[in-house]
Design an enzyme around this catalytic site. Structure first.
Site, PDB file in Angstrom:
ATOM      1  N   ASN A 193     -47.681 -10.956  -2.965  1.00 36.43           N
ATOM      2  CA  ASN A 193     -48.351 -12.046  -2.269  1.00 36.43           C
ATOM      3  C   ASN A 193     -49.538 -11.516  -1.467  1.00 36.43           C
ATOM      4  O   ASN A 193     -49.506 -10.412  -0.916  1.00 36.43           O
ATOM      5  CB  ASN A 193     -47.402 -12.892  -1.415  1.00 36.43           C
ATOM      6  N   GLU A 216     -52.066 -12.882   1.469  1.00 37.51           N
ATOM      7  CA  GLU A 216     -52.308 -13.953   2.439  1.00 37.51           C
ATOM      8  C   GLU A 216     -53.776 -13.979   2.873  1.00 37.51           C
ATOM      9  O   GLU A 216     -54.560 -13.100   2.500  1.00 37.51           O
ATOM     10  CB  GLU A 216     -51.362 -13.780   3.629  1.00 37.51           C
ATOM     11  N   CYS A 253     -48.946 -16.663  -3.808  1.00 34.63           N
ATOM     12  CA  CYS A 253     -47.637 -16.031  -3.994  1.00 34.63           C
ATOM     13  C   CYS A 253     -47.706 -14.882  -5.003  1.00 34.63           C
ATOM     14  O   CYS A 253     -48.567 -14.855  -5.893  1.00 34.63           O
ATOM     15  CB  CYS A 253     -46.628 -17.042  -4.523  1.00 34.63           C
ATOM     16  N   GLU A 304     -45.793 -14.314  -7.522  1.00 33.84           N
ATOM     17  CA  GLU A 304     -45.586 -14.753  -8.911  1.00 33.84           C
ATOM     18  C   GLU A 304     -46.899 -15.196  -9.539  1.00 33.84           C
ATOM     19  O   GLU A 304     -47.195 -14.898 -10.695  1.00 33.84           O
ATOM     20  CB  GLU A 304     -44.586 -15.921  -8.961  1.00 33.84           C
ATOM     21  N   CYS A 358     -41.319 -20.463  -5.547  1.00 31.73           N
ATOM     22  CA  CYS A 358     -41.632 -21.774  -4.961  1.00 31.73           C
ATOM     23  C   CYS A 358     -42.002 -22.763  -6.070  1.00 31.73           C
ATOM     24  O   CYS A 358     -42.221 -22.379  -7.231  1.00 31.73           O
ATOM     25  CB  CYS A 358     -42.765 -21.643  -3.952  1.00 31.73           C
TER      26      CYS A 358
HETATM   27  N1  THU Z   1     -44.157 -16.363  -1.240  1.00 28.03           N
HETATM   28  C1  THU Z   1     -44.212 -15.742  -2.467  1.00 28.03           C
HETATM   29  O1  THU Z   1     -44.969 -14.786  -2.660  1.00 28.03           O
HETATM   30  N2  THU Z   1     -43.441 -16.238  -3.461  1.00 28.03           N
HETATM   31  C2  THU Z   1     -42.583 -17.299  -3.342  1.00 28.03           C
HETATM   32  O2  THU Z   1     -41.991 -17.724  -4.326  1.00 28.03           O
HETATM   33  C3  THU Z   1     -42.383 -17.908  -2.038  1.00 28.03           C
HETATM   34  C4  THU Z   1     -43.317 -17.510  -0.958  1.00 28.03           C
HETATM   35  C5  THU Z   1     -44.998 -15.837  -0.156  1.00 28.03           C
HETATM   36  C6  THU Z   1     -46.102 -16.737   0.300  1.00 28.03           C
HETATM   37  C7  THU Z   1     -46.318 -16.230   1.718  1.00 28.03           C
HETATM   38  O3  THU Z   1     -47.192 -15.116   1.690  1.00 28.03           O
HETATM   39  C8  THU Z   1     -44.944 -15.758   2.158  1.00 28.03           C
HETATM   40  O4  THU Z   1     -44.193 -15.594   0.976  1.00 28.03           O
HETATM   41  C9  THU Z   1     -44.230 -16.723   3.084  1.00 28.03           C
HETATM   42  O5  THU Z   1     -44.177 -17.987   2.531  1.00 28.03           O
END
Ligand code: THU
Length: 148
Positions: free
Chosen positions: A54, A56, A65, A67, A98
Site C-alpha cells: 500500500n 498512502e 491498497c 492489492e 477491501c
Molecule cells: N489497505 C490495503 O492495502 N489493502 C486492503 O485490502 C485494505 C486496506 C491499506 C489502505 C491503507 O493504506 C491502510 O491499509 C489502512 O486502510
C-alpha cells in the site's frame, strides 16, 4: 490469456512462496498515516509473481491498497489473467481485500476458473475464492453480453 488445465496446481509450496513474497512486499509499504502495512503477491497465468504494497498520500483519499498496486503493476507488464493473490496485513492477520480491490481483482480473474485469494491468518494460510468474496459480480463478460 486462458488458464489451461495442465497448468501447475497452486499447491501448499506455491502458496507459501506467495505469502512470503507478500510479507516481503509489506515491508516496503508507505504508510506514514495509518501505520498499517499491507503486502500482496499475485501469480499470473504464465507463472510470474508480482508484488505490491500500500502507498498512502497526504491527501488520504489517493491512497492505493497493496492489492491494486500489484494488479496494476501486472497489467502494466502485459499480464491479463491472475490465478491467485496472497495478502499479508501483519497488524491484522486474516484481513481480506477491501471491496474496491475485489472489484479490480475481478477484472483480471481467469475466465474459466476462480481466482484464489490467500490471506495470512493467525494460524496459517486462509484460502478463499474471489467468487465467495464478490458474489454475483459485475465484470467484463457483462459488457461483452451487451455488445452481442
Ligand atoms: N489497505 C490495503 O492495502 N489493502 C486492503 O485490502 C485494505 C486496506 C491499506 C489502505 C491503507 O493504506 C491502510 O491499509 C489502512 O486502510
Amino acid at each position: 490469456m486462458t488458464i489451461r488445465s495442465d497448468d501447475p496446481p497452486i499447491d501448499e509450496r506455491r502458496i507459501g512462496q506467495l505469502l512470503e513474497a507478500a510479507r516481503t512486499a509489506a515491508a516496503h509499504a508507505y504508510v506514514p498515516y495509518s501505520r498499517f502495512p499491507v503486502g500482496a503477491a499475485l501469480l499470473t497465468a504464465d507463472g510470474t509473481v508480482i508484488t505490491g504494497c500500500n502507498v498512502e498520500n497526504a491527501s488520504y483519499g489517493l491512497t492505493v491498497c497493496a492489492e491494486r498496486v500489484a494488479i496494476w503493476t501486472a497489467a502494466a507488464a502485459g499480464h491479463r489473467a491472475v490465478r491467485a493473490i496472497a495478502v499479508v496485513a501483519p497488524k491484522a492477520l486474516g484481513a481480506t481485500p477491501c471491496g474496491a480491490c475485489r472489484q479490480v481483482l475481478n477484472e483480471f480473474a481467469p475466465r474459466d476458473s476462480d481466482l484464489l485469494v490467500v490471506v495470512e491468518g493467525a494460524d496459517g494460510p486462509e484460502p478463499v475464492v474471489l467468487s465467495a468474496l464478490l458474489p454475483r459480480s459485475f465484470g467484463p463478460t457483462d459488457l461483452e453480453r451487451a455488445e452481442g
